[in-house]
Write a protein that holds these residues in place. Structure first.
Motif, PDB file in Angstrom:
ATOM      1  N   PRO A  12     -10.569   9.972  -3.597  1.00  0.00           N
ATOM      2  CA  PRO A  12      -9.178  10.419  -3.474  1.00  0.00           C
ATOM      3  C   PRO A  12      -8.259   9.430  -2.761  1.00  0.00           C
ATOM      4  N   ASN A  13      -8.822   8.502  -2.009  1.00  0.00           N
ATOM      5  CA  ASN A  13      -7.992   7.558  -1.259  1.00  0.00           C
ATOM      6  C   ASN A  13      -7.828   6.214  -1.950  1.00  0.00           C
ATOM      7  N   LEU A  14      -8.401   6.070  -3.138  1.00  0.00           N
ATOM      8  CA  LEU A  14      -8.342   4.777  -3.824  1.00  0.00           C
ATOM      9  C   LEU A  14      -6.972   4.476  -4.415  1.00  0.00           C
ATOM     10  N   SER A  15      -6.086   5.468  -4.450  1.00  0.00           N
ATOM     11  CA  SER A  15      -4.747   5.204  -4.994  1.00  0.00           C
ATOM     12  C   SER A  15      -3.993   4.177  -4.176  1.00  0.00           C
ATOM     13  N   SER A  16      -4.392   3.995  -2.903  1.00  0.00           N
ATOM     14  CA  SER A  16      -3.722   2.994  -2.065  1.00  0.00           C
ATOM     15  C   SER A  16      -4.051   1.571  -2.507  1.00  0.00           C
ATOM     16  N   LEU A  17      -4.995   1.435  -3.450  1.00  0.00           N
ATOM     17  CA  LEU A  17      -5.380   0.106  -3.939  1.00  0.00           C
ATOM     18  C   LEU A  17      -4.645  -0.267  -5.224  1.00  0.00           C
ATOM     19  N   GLU A  18      -3.630   0.507  -5.595  1.00  0.00           N
ATOM     20  CA  GLU A  18      -2.917   0.268  -6.842  1.00  0.00           C
ATOM     21  C   GLU A  18      -2.447  -1.187  -6.980  1.00  0.00           C
ATOM     22  N   GLU A  19      -1.843  -1.713  -5.893  1.00  0.00           N
ATOM     23  CA  GLU A  19      -1.302  -3.074  -5.969  1.00  0.00           C
ATOM     24  C   GLU A  19      -2.384  -4.141  -5.851  1.00  0.00           C
TER      25      GLU A  19
END
Length: 647
Positions: A408-415
């Motif tokens: 659930p916290n992997l969205s912070s790796l988008e960039e």
């Protein structure tokens, strides 16, 4: 905050120290201490000490340095001792104090505890004490490397100073250390005590030096220990963190001059600024830098939110490509050697703004390294979680989160998708040290731009593994501790180097309350599953201060870490500047560059990369120091009027 310098003879055949030599060293560091200057020479001429003073505590002449002790000892000191009042009470039975300064407390501590005295000091410091009774010089540097101490020896004499440029007049030749250069190209900082100037070293953080009988002895007096505490709950750790950080902020507000705060818009600087306001509502100035012409780089709304929460008056600097072109050579000059990334430029500009209003500034340096704030930790951990899930090794003590909980916290790796693609392209699931090296290595795409004979890849890997794996003296039970420990020992000193140089360029004292050794020693005992629960970066800090930090800052997932729109500027005003740097005759004459390959790479990529930043910084560094070697050598007897680009 000051600049210190000195020369100590190592043999009876060495020439007497010349007052003009100490004066030259002081002159090259005048920006570190414009308020006062001092020079002391021993009767025998075998040692000389110099000092430039920035008055922060005890503004009277009683704080003048070099400072003499009752036994004839002489001190030069750069930094602040935050527990000096407590030490003063403890030491006054054995010492007759003549000033209210923290400097004199160091002399009293040395008199009572000798070489053990650094262990009693809480603060940031680099100092040297000449003891005429033993004809010895004792020096020490603070636990984290907040304050600098550089030195070299020519065999007959040892020279030391707060800045490397003050040593340049005494180097027989200004040469590049290719092992340090290799490390810089890989990490954009150097490992250990080597600098990019051949023969010039830094006294490592938490170390002391003793010079006696012509011998130089260096030893460690402090190191971090990861003795994990599994007996307490997260609630206990959060409460203890608040107690220690609150105490540290209060201690760091000690000064007889105005104090301000940096506000980047991130968690660390925002928290320090807000906590500082609770203890001192009078010193309410805060400072932020932004790039208004490029909205994607503008974090001012977060800085404004933190300023409102802390009751701060926010001063903002808008920076442009023209500012970069006008100041980048000054930045490189003040850094002494290329260090870290382009964030040194906006830091330099904001320090200049702050210096117009205050003399001391508080910042949030250290938070990413001690509270797991870098996205690469999440990237590396995600890979290891997958490996552990496949191999069924979740419970071997090395993993603190599961693949399911981290997703659930992997969205912070988008960039970071391009980095992820590159990272997983080779060596997936290899040993931890190999994977982290691949994750942080910036030299992997060097395609002939640097002469391979100037690079020492084997040394880079060996030195990296020594630090990452603890050099046999530090045991890490979690992968997170291995990663944060490496950054704490290498990246953090590099960032502190930048912090010291860009602030002192403007005669501004920078303080870092997160780097207080009681706090750091405590955080090292916190299990990784508290600091990094479910792969959430800085989760411990966020949870402990959820009632203090603005919700807009607590919920941020786009903190950029002081980015600079160099790529956008490169499409306009910056392009000719960069092309001219690598098209110049002096760049073509360097032994290390393949200029044609660099220019071809620039033309093909048409973007400003971190690799290009590193190569450009190396060339500008050569121009500032190597190309002016003759001017530095003549500086003692005939100082040129336009030696530096000093502000």
């Amino acid at each position: 905050m000051c600049g210190i310098a000195g020369i100590c003879n190592l043999s009876d055949s060495a020439k007497p120290v010349d007052r003009r030599e100490i004066a030259a060293m002081n002159r090259l560091m005048v920006h570190r201490g414009p308020d006062d200057e001092g020079i002391w020479l021993s009767d025998r001429g075998n040692v000389g000490l110099g000092h430039r003073r920035l008055e922060i505590i005890d503004l009277s002449s009683a704080g003048h340095q070099p400072m003499e002790g009752g036994s004839g000892t002489q001190l030069v000191f750069n930094g602040e001792i935050y527990n000096y009042r407590e030490l003063r009470k403890e030491l006054r039975a054995s010492w007759d104090f003549h000033s209210k300064s923290d400097s004199e407390v160091i002399l009293a501590a040395y008199e009572k505890w000798g070489k053990e005295c650094p262990r009693y000091l809480r603060g940031m410091f680099a100092f040297a004490i000449w003891d005429p009774r033993t004809q010895s010089l004792f020096a020490a540097r603070d636990r984290f490397g907040i304050k600098p101490f550089h030195y070299f020896t020519n065999g007959n004499q040892l020279f030391f100073a707060s800045e490397m440029k003050a040593l340049m007049p005494f180097l027989e030749n200004i040469e590049t250390d290719y092992i340090a250069l290799s490390e810089y190209l890989a990490f954009q900082f150097t490992l250990g005590d080597q600098t990019m100037f051949y023969g010039v070293r830094s006294l490592s953080p938490g170390h002391m030096m003793n010079i006696s009988g012509g011998q130089i002895h260096i030893g460690k007096y402090w190191d971090i220990s990861y003795e994990l505490d599994f007996d307490h709950t997260p609630k206990f750790f959060h409460e203890r963190l608040r107690e220690l950080l609150d105490d540290s902020v209060q201690a760091h507000l000690l000064a007889d001059v105005p104090i301000g705060s940096y506000l980047s818009g991130g968690i660390d600087s925002s928290l320090i600024a807000i906590l500082a306001s609770r203890h001192d509502k009078q010193n309410n100035a805060a400072f932020h830098g932004k790039f208004t012409s490029h909205p994607g780089y503008d974090e001012s709304r977060y800085a404004e939110a933190a300023a409102r929460a802390g009751g701060k008056e926010l001063h903002q600097a808008s920076m442009t490509a023209a500012d970069f072109l006008s100041n980048i050579e000054k930045v490189i000059y003040h850094l002494d050697q290329p260090t870290a990334g382009p964030g040194s430029f906006p830091q330099f500009m904001i320090s200049g703004l702050a210096a117009q209003h205050v003399k001391v500034i508080l910042g949030g340096q250290g938070g990413d390294e001690i509270f797991a704030g870098y996205a690469r930790y999440l990237i590396a951990y995600f890979e290891q979680c997958l490996k552990a899930a496949i191999e069924g090794t979740y419970h071997n003590g090395d993993f603190v989160v599961t693949a399911e909980s981290i997703i659930p916290n992997l969205s912070s790796l988008e960039e970071y998708k391009p980095l992820l693609k590159q990272f997983w392209e080779h060596g997936l699931f290899d040993d931890l040290d190999e994977r982290y090296l691949r994750l942080i290595d910036r030299s992997a795409d060097m395609d002939g731009e640097v002469d391979p004979t100037c690079l020492n890849r084997e040394s880079v890997v060996r030195n990296f593994q020594g630090v990452f794996n603890g050099n046999g003296s530090v045991h890490h039970r979690a992968y997170l501790d291995k990663m944060t420990h490496f950054d704490f020992k290498t990246l953090l000193p590099a960032l502190l180097h930048v912090e010291d140089r860009v602030s002192m360029a403007h005669s501004l004292e920078s303080r870092v309350p997160l780097l207080d050794h009681p706090l750091i020693e405590f955080v090292a005992t916190v299990p990784a599953d508290v600091k990094f629960r479910d792969g959430k970066m800085k989760t411990m800090l966020k949870q402990a201060y959820s009632d203090v930090l603005p919700k807009s800052i607590l919920g941020r997932r786009d903190k950029m870490g002081f980015p600079v729109p160099l790529n956008e500027w490169y499409q306009g005003e910056l392009r000719d500047f960069v092309q001219d740097i690598f098209g110049s005759q002096c760049a073509r004459q360097r032994d290390i560059f393949n200029v044609d390959r660099i220019r071809n790479s620039i033309d093909e990529n048409r973007r400003f990369s971190r690799k290009l930043w590193g190569l450009m910084s190396i060339e500008l560094w050569h121009r500032q120091f190597h190309d002016q070697a003759q001017s530095y050598r003549s500086y003692v007897n005939n100082p040129p009027e336009n030696m530096s680009v000093d502000v």
